[in-house]
Design a protein around this motif. Structure first.
Motif, PDB file in Angstrom:
ATOM      1  N   GLN A  23       0.955  -1.150  -0.031  1.00  0.00           N
ATOM      2  CA  GLN A  23      -0.099  -0.193  -0.114  1.00  0.00           C
ATOM      3  C   GLN A  23       0.932   1.339   0.176  1.00  0.00           C
ATOM      4  N   PRO A  24       0.340   2.549  -0.422  1.00  0.00           N
ATOM      5  CA  PRO A  24       1.108   3.572  -0.445  1.00  0.00           C
ATOM      6  C   PRO A  24       1.863   3.687   1.091  1.00  0.00           C
ATOM      7  N   THR A  25       3.348   3.955   0.886  1.00  0.00           N
ATOM      8  CA  THR A  25       3.858   4.090   2.298  1.00  0.00           C
ATOM      9  C   THR A  25       4.922   4.572   2.089  1.00  0.00           C
ATOM     10  N   GLU A  26       5.635   4.950   3.029  1.00  0.00           N
ATOM     11  CA  GLU A  26       7.056   5.525   3.169  1.00  0.00           C
ATOM     12  C   GLU A  26       7.862   4.531   4.207  1.00  0.00           C
ATOM     13  N   CYS A  27       8.794   3.826   3.195  1.00  0.00           N
ATOM     14  CA  CYS A  27       9.824   2.797   3.937  1.00  0.00           C
ATOM     15  C   CYS A  27      10.947   3.723   4.421  1.00  0.00           C
ATOM     16  N   ARG A  28      11.096   3.574   5.835  1.00  0.00           N
ATOM     17  CA  ARG A  28      12.134   4.240   6.397  1.00  0.00           C
ATOM     18  C   ARG A  28      13.176   3.280   7.209  1.00  0.00           C
ATOM     19  N   GLY A  86       4.485   4.201  -4.289  1.00  0.00           N
ATOM     20  CA  GLY A  86       3.338   4.666  -4.421  1.00  0.00           C
ATOM     21  C   GLY A  86       3.108   6.121  -4.379  1.00  0.00           C
ATOM     22  N   ASP A  87       2.001   6.421  -4.126  1.00  0.00           N
ATOM     23  CA  ASP A  87       1.591   7.853  -4.139  1.00  0.00           C
ATOM     24  C   ASP A  87       1.712   8.490  -2.596  1.00  0.00           C
ATOM     25  N   VAL A  88       2.876   8.818  -2.146  1.00  0.00           N
ATOM     26  CA  VAL A  88       2.867   9.162  -0.970  1.00  0.00           C
ATOM     27  C   VAL A  88       3.394  10.770  -1.048  1.00  0.00           C
ATOM     28  N   ARG A  89       3.243  11.459  -0.008  1.00  0.00           N
ATOM     29  CA  ARG A  89       3.469  12.942   0.174  1.00  0.00           C
ATOM     30  C   ARG A  89       3.323  13.476   1.353  1.00  0.00           C
ATOM     31  N   PRO A  90       4.216  14.462   1.907  1.00  0.00           N
ATOM     32  CA  PRO A  90       3.944  14.966   3.322  1.00  0.00           C
ATOM     33  C   PRO A  90       2.874  16.151   3.115  1.00  0.00           C
ATOM     34  N   GLN A  91       1.956  16.340   4.004  1.00  0.00           N
ATOM     35  CA  GLN A  91       0.944  17.416   4.070  1.00  0.00           C
ATOM     36  C   GLN A  91       1.207  18.227   5.407  1.00  0.00           C
ATOM     37  N   LEU A  92       1.941  19.375   5.476  1.00  0.00           N
ATOM     38  CA  LEU A  92       2.431  20.011   6.535  1.00  0.00           C
ATOM     39  C   LEU A  92       1.280  21.159   6.910  1.00  0.00           C
ATOM     40  N   PRO A  97      12.291  32.560  18.248  1.00  0.00           N
ATOM     41  CA  PRO A  97      10.912  32.131  17.529  1.00  0.00           C
ATOM     42  C   PRO A  97      10.901  30.793  17.166  1.00  0.00           C
ATOM     43  N   VAL A  98       9.768  30.188  17.570  1.00  0.00           N
ATOM     44  CA  VAL A  98       9.522  28.854  17.304  1.00  0.00           C
ATOM     45  C   VAL A  98       8.106  28.678  16.288  1.00  0.00           C
ATOM     46  N   VAL A  99       8.158  27.548  15.452  1.00  0.00           N
ATOM     47  CA  VAL A  99       6.924  27.322  14.912  1.00  0.00           C
ATOM     48  C   VAL A  99       6.711  25.734  14.877  1.00  0.00           C
ATOM     49  N   ARG A 100       5.476  25.438  15.205  1.00  0.00           N
ATOM     50  CA  ARG A 100       5.028  24.321  15.421  1.00  0.00           C
ATOM     51  C   ARG A 100       4.576  23.538  14.253  1.00  0.00           C
ATOM     52  N   VAL A 101       5.006  22.537  13.545  1.00  0.00           N
ATOM     53  CA  VAL A 101       4.549  22.163  12.295  1.00  0.00           C
ATOM     54  C   VAL A 101       4.135  20.534  12.651  1.00  0.00           C
ATOM     55  N   ARG A 102       2.706  20.163  11.993  1.00  0.00           N
ATOM     56  CA  ARG A 102       2.363  19.168  12.199  1.00  0.00           C
ATOM     57  C   ARG A 102       2.442  18.392  10.704  1.00  0.00           C
ATOM     58  N   ASN A 103       2.691  17.220  10.446  1.00  0.00           N
ATOM     59  CA  ASN A 103       2.548  16.291   9.254  1.00  0.00           C
ATOM     60  C   ASN A 103       1.486  15.637   9.080  1.00  0.00           C
ATOM     61  N   ASN A 104       0.421  15.889   8.439  1.00  0.00           N
ATOM     62  CA  ASN A 104      -0.879  14.957   8.164  1.00  0.00           C
ATOM     63  C   ASN A 104      -0.884  14.124   6.981  1.00  0.00           C
ATOM     64  N   GLY A 105       0.612  14.190   6.249  1.00  0.00           N
ATOM     65  CA  GLY A 105       0.656  13.169   5.063  1.00  0.00           C
ATOM     66  C   GLY A 105       1.027  11.585   5.397  1.00  0.00           C
ATOM     67  N   ASN A 106       1.533  11.060   4.534  1.00  0.00           N
ATOM     68  CA  ASN A 106       2.090   9.879   4.596  1.00  0.00           C
ATOM     69  C   ASN A 106       3.631   9.611   4.313  1.00  0.00           C
ATOM     70  N   ALA A 107       4.123  10.721   4.218  1.00  0.00           N
ATOM     71  CA  ALA A 107       5.660  10.622   4.085  1.00  0.00           C
ATOM     72  C   ALA A 107       6.308  11.885   4.659  1.00  0.00           C
ATOM     73  N   HIS A 108       7.593  11.782   4.953  1.00  0.00           N
ATOM     74  CA  HIS A 108       8.166  12.946   5.871  1.00  0.00           C
ATOM     75  C   HIS A 108       8.092  14.193   4.958  1.00  0.00           C
ATOM     76  N   GLY A 109       8.358  15.239   5.610  1.00  0.00           N
ATOM     77  CA  GLY A 109       8.658  16.630   4.867  1.00  0.00           C
ATOM     78  C   GLY A 109       9.344  17.527   5.466  1.00  0.00           C
ATOM     79  N   ARG A 110      10.065  18.553   4.957  1.00  0.00           N
ATOM     80  CA  ARG A 110      10.686  19.362   5.613  1.00  0.00           C
ATOM     81  C   ARG A 110      10.347  20.900   5.269  1.00  0.00           C
ATOM     82  N   LEU A 111      10.220  21.878   6.181  1.00  0.00           N
ATOM     83  CA  LEU A 111       9.697  23.344   6.018  1.00  0.00           C
ATOM     84  C   LEU A 111      10.699  24.021   5.450  1.00  0.00           C
ATOM     85  N   THR A 112      10.220  24.811   4.530  1.00  0.00           N
ATOM     86  CA  THR A 112      11.212  25.737   3.740  1.00  0.00           C
ATOM     87  C   THR A 112      10.538  26.979   3.876  1.00  0.00           C
TER      88      THR A 112
END
Length: 223
Positions: A116-121, A156-162, A178-193
């Motif tokens: 199934q769509p997943t991120e193998c780590r 498969g079709d995996v992507r972060p949703q920050l 300053p600090v920003v709190r970020v939640r990832n609602n996706g199914n792959a890791h992401g990075r804030l830019t």
């Protein structure tokens, strides 16, 4: 009685080398971010350089890993729930690299046809066959040195949703930043830019660059 301490140099973000007397290893690239489809096999090559003045014998294996709240990496030797390490085939378990030489080391990731769509780590670990020695304060301390290379393989079709959930400030290293709190609602890791702009108490404009530390699926992280 002497004690051996474990030292992990992880290429989670950017470190390329780990050195402790006879263990002087560099890897390239520092991490892998692969994409494949169910039923597909992807071969990758990591270059392992022995920068020591003598030949080095190393063990190579896979491990699971987790990110702690402080950003450090926890190596999980046992097979973790949901692990995809069974998808991974490494070239061989033991290697010998001459002094000042580089080896091209292969590993394959084979996604099952019904995946199934997943991120193998997983982590590719390069460990010294025998303890290295670290010298500190005039003392020689035996250490178990190892280099960890992080691999992300999106199937498969995996992507972060920050999603940014909070702007705040925290005291870090004695200074309020300053600090920003970020939640990832996706199914792959992401990075804030991007950039964070604001004004200080005196009305002066300031600009900050958030950390590009990875945010794993389902995780909320302060950057």
């Amino acid at each position: 009685m002497s004690k051996a301490f474990a030292v992990l140099c992880s290429a989670l973000i950017a470190p390329l080398a780990c050195e402790a007397n006879t263990f002087a290893v560099a890897v390239s690239p520092p991490r892998f971010e692969l994409a494949l489809q169910p039923g597909e096999t992807r071969r990758s090559v990591v270059e392992i350089t022995n920068a020591a003045g003598t030949a080095g014998s190393y063990r190579v294996r896979t491990a699971d890993w987790a990110l702690k709240a402080d950003g450090t990496v926890e190596v999980i030797d046992d097979v973790a729930p949901g692990s995809c390490r069974s998808w991974v085939a490494i070239e061989r378990a033991e290697v010998v690299i001459p002094s000042r030489a580089t080896m091209r080391y292969r590993f394959d990731v084979a996604a099952p046809s019904d995946a199934q769509p997943t991120e193998c780590r997983f982590m590719l670990l390069i460990e010294a066959e025998s303890p290295a020695v670290a010298v500190t304060g005039g003392l020689s301390i035996p250490i178990k040195a190892r280099m960890g290379v992080i691999v992300y393989a999106g199937v498969g079709d995996v992507r972060p949703q920050l999603e940014i959930v909070e702007f705040t400030t925290e005291v870090r290293a004695g200074s309020r930043v300053p600090v920003v709190r970020v939640r990832n609602n996706g199914n792959a890791h992401g990075r804030l830019t991007g950039f964070l702009s604001g004004d200080d108490g005196a009305g002066r404009s300031l600009e900050f660059t958030p950390s590009t530390f990875p945010i794993l699926p389902g995780e909320t992280r302060a950057l």
